[in-house]
Design a protein around this motif. Structure first.
Motif, PDB file in Angstrom:
ATOM      1  N   LEU A 137       0.777  -1.175   0.008  1.00  0.00           N
ATOM      2  CA  LEU A 137      -0.155  -0.063   0.045  1.00  0.00           C
ATOM      3  C   LEU A 137       0.834   1.120   0.013  1.00  0.00           C
ATOM      4  O   LEU A 137       0.497   2.137  -0.567  1.00  0.00           O
ATOM      5  N   GLY A 138       1.820   1.390   0.718  1.00  0.00           N
ATOM      6  CA  GLY A 138       2.769   2.369   0.875  1.00  0.00           C
ATOM      7  C   GLY A 138       3.568   2.706  -0.584  1.00  0.00           C
ATOM      8  O   GLY A 138       3.973   3.764  -0.872  1.00  0.00           O
ATOM      9  N   ALA A 139       3.851   1.565  -1.097  1.00  0.00           N
ATOM     10  CA  ALA A 139       4.449   1.907  -2.646  1.00  0.00           C
ATOM     11  C   ALA A 139       3.644   1.843  -3.660  1.00  0.00           C
ATOM     12  O   ALA A 139       4.113   2.084  -4.943  1.00  0.00           O
ATOM     13  N   TRP A 140       2.036   1.706  -3.427  1.00  0.00           N
ATOM     14  CA  TRP A 140       1.442   1.682  -4.595  1.00  0.00           C
ATOM     15  C   TRP A 140       1.245   2.809  -5.538  1.00  0.00           C
ATOM     16  O   TRP A 140       1.167   3.938  -4.593  1.00  0.00           O
ATOM     17  N   PRO A 141       1.263   2.907  -6.685  1.00  0.00           N
ATOM     18  CA  PRO A 141       0.959   4.184  -7.325  1.00  0.00           C
ATOM     19  C   PRO A 141      -0.313   4.732  -7.341  1.00  0.00           C
ATOM     20  O   PRO A 141      -1.218   4.264  -8.247  1.00  0.00           O
ATOM     21  N   PHE A 142      -0.713   5.498  -6.442  1.00  0.00           N
ATOM     22  CA  PHE A 142      -1.877   6.072  -6.631  1.00  0.00           C
ATOM     23  C   PHE A 142      -1.896   7.409  -7.665  1.00  0.00           C
ATOM     24  O   PHE A 142      -1.061   8.284  -7.457  1.00  0.00           O
ATOM     25  N   ASN A 143      -2.824   7.493  -8.423  1.00  0.00           N
ATOM     26  CA  ASN A 143      -2.863   8.522  -9.309  1.00  0.00           C
ATOM     27  C   ASN A 143      -3.790   9.812  -8.960  1.00  0.00           C
ATOM     28  O   ASN A 143      -4.915   9.675  -8.334  1.00  0.00           O
TER      29      ASN A 143
END
Length: 147
Positions: A137-143
């Protein structure tokens, strides 16, 4: 894409991967150090390990965001296993009354890995899985949506 820019992109990816893996192992060593002095497992520290690894992956691999999330997941598990290997060496050193480096050298990686696997309880594995989820979750790419 020119040949030079491909090489630079590959080097950035390789350096980012190395940064995430070594950073996760360093966080695991800090966890082992704290657990050694408190003489407890400190299983909730797996959440901090996961969060730190995820944020490190986000910062180190901005060009390969999905790869960074998968790498953070794998690096968190590897670092938690490394922490258990260090703790097994600490237990051997304490039991035999020898220095830690002597316990690491004489025990061998095979025996330390076996002891680490045997020491992983189901509650510790649950904390590690939660840390792995937090790393992803910390590394996930949120746009971000522009206004």
């Amino acid at each position: 894409m020119t040949q030079g820019s491909k090489a630079v992109a590959w080097l950035n990816l390789a350096f980012g991967t190395l940064n995430v893996v070594l950073g996760a192992l360093a966080l695991a060593a800090v966890w082992a150090f704290a657990a050694m002095f408190s003489q407890r497992t400190l299983a909730p520290a797996a959440l901090l390990l996961g969060l730190g690894t995820g944020l490190l992956a986000r910062a180190s691999l901005p060009q390969a965001r999905h790869y960074g999330a998968l790498l953070a997941l794998a690096a968190t598990y590897a670092a938690a296993y490394y922490q258990q290997i260090l703790m097994a060496a600490v237990r051997i050193a304490g039991t035999l009354g020898v220095p830690l480096l002597a316990a690491l050298r004489e025990s061998g990686l095979g025996m330390l890995a076996l002891l680490a696997r045997m020491a992983m309880s189901s509650s510790l594995l649950a904390w590690i899985c939660a840390g792995m989820a937090l790393a992803t979750l910390g590394a996930w790419p949120f746009n971000r949506r522009g206004s």
